[in-house]
Write an enzyme that holds these catalytic residues in place. Sequence first.
Site, PDB file in Angstrom:
ATOM      1  N   PHE A  84     -26.887   0.977 -32.122  1.00  0.00           N
ATOM      2  CA  PHE A  84     -25.518   0.482 -31.988  1.00  0.00           C
ATOM      3  C   PHE A  84     -24.831   0.489 -33.339  1.00  0.00           C
ATOM      4  O   PHE A  84     -25.479   0.529 -34.396  1.00  0.00           O
ATOM      5  CB  PHE A  84     -25.511  -0.938 -31.398  1.00  0.00           C
ATOM      6  CG  PHE A  84     -26.159  -1.971 -32.278  1.00  0.00           C
ATOM      7  CD1 PHE A  84     -25.418  -2.701 -33.192  1.00  0.00           C
ATOM      8  CD2 PHE A  84     -27.524  -2.216 -32.189  1.00  0.00           C
ATOM      9  CE1 PHE A  84     -26.014  -3.667 -34.002  1.00  0.00           C
ATOM     10  CE2 PHE A  84     -28.137  -3.173 -32.993  1.00  0.00           C
ATOM     11  CZ  PHE A  84     -27.375  -3.894 -33.897  1.00  0.00           C
ATOM     12  N   CYS A  85     -23.503   0.473 -33.302  1.00  0.00           N
ATOM     13  CA  CYS A  85     -22.693   0.389 -34.512  1.00  0.00           C
ATOM     14  C   CYS A  85     -21.377  -0.298 -34.152  1.00  0.00           C
ATOM     15  O   CYS A  85     -21.235  -0.811 -33.046  1.00  0.00           O
ATOM     16  CB  CYS A  85     -22.464   1.776 -35.126  1.00  0.00           C
ATOM     17  SG  CYS A  85     -21.679   2.940 -33.998  1.00  0.00           S
ATOM     18  N   THR A  86     -20.427  -0.311 -35.057  1.00  0.00           N
ATOM     19  CA  THR A  86     -19.200  -1.100 -34.847  1.00  0.00           C
ATOM     20  C   THR A  86     -18.406  -0.637 -33.633  1.00  0.00           C
ATOM     21  O   THR A  86     -18.110  -1.416 -32.734  1.00  0.00           O
ATOM     22  CB  THR A  86     -18.309  -1.043 -36.103  1.00  0.00           C
ATOM     23  OG1 THR A  86     -19.073  -1.412 -37.242  1.00  0.00           O
ATOM     24  CG2 THR A  86     -17.119  -1.989 -35.954  1.00  0.00           C
TER      25      THR A  86
END
Length: 301
Positions: free
Chosen positions: A174-176
């Site tokens: 996951f990331c922003t």
Amino acid sequence: MYTIAALYHFTRFTDPAAIKPALLKLCLAQKVQGSLLLAHEGINGTIAGPRAGIDAVLAHIKALPGCADLEWKEATRDHAPFGKMKVRLKKEIVTMGQPDVDPRAKVGNYVEPEDWNDLIRSDDVVVIDTRNDYEVAIGTFEGAIDPKTQSFGEFPQWWEENKDRFHNKRVAMFCTGGIRCEKSTNYLLGQGVEDVYHLKGGILRYLEETPAEESIWEGDCFVFDNRVSVGHGLVEGPHELCHGCRHPILPADKMRPEFEQGVSCHQCFHTTTDADKDRFRERQKQMRLKQERKAKLRGSL
């Protein structure tokens, strides 16, 4: 009220430089501020402005080659999160430094926010935070692995050094907002990893859609605008930005002896030179003088 739109889209721009002038002109005409990156692989950025202005810019971007299905995430704020508008040309819209990575070809399995908790709680799943260390420091998902990278370009080396830890595991990342996972999942697929997943819409969509009582997110999410951080419901968080290192700090951190407004905080005081600090002090002085001149001008009108 300002509308904030965070967006990215992978497509093939034959000549990104030809796209820049009209896009920048429209943003300025519509009083839209922020930053947009253009590269041969697509577009990425966050912009803010009046509702009508944001709508006009998004319509313009959707009309660009391959951008008809552009998606974006929105939030609102009662004051401007950016001070100016920039449209920049880059080699990559998010820098990984892997020329063979192409998210347009194939990416991992998208996971909707409502299915994310069950996935990452599975015994055969390892969950990896692909963001930078200073972002992870203020918030991440329960049980997530922090690669402690200072830039996204370090991720491939970290994976190579740690991949044996994840043998026979499904990998969830996951990331922003999702853009780094588009590249990291394509990269892992290219490395022979079969079961790769990523959070659709990133942390921002999860925080927007997941009720706080059902969430397994811990802390706040760093964002690349003057809000600095957001929490559940995308409510603005308590963090501020150290303008010496561009890392988030809490109000209490400003009471520490290493803090000097616009110059340093406890995270960068020992990593910047005296010459750096003098340069930052001069920058802070010029900013203060500029603000004073503006205040005098307003007072004389």
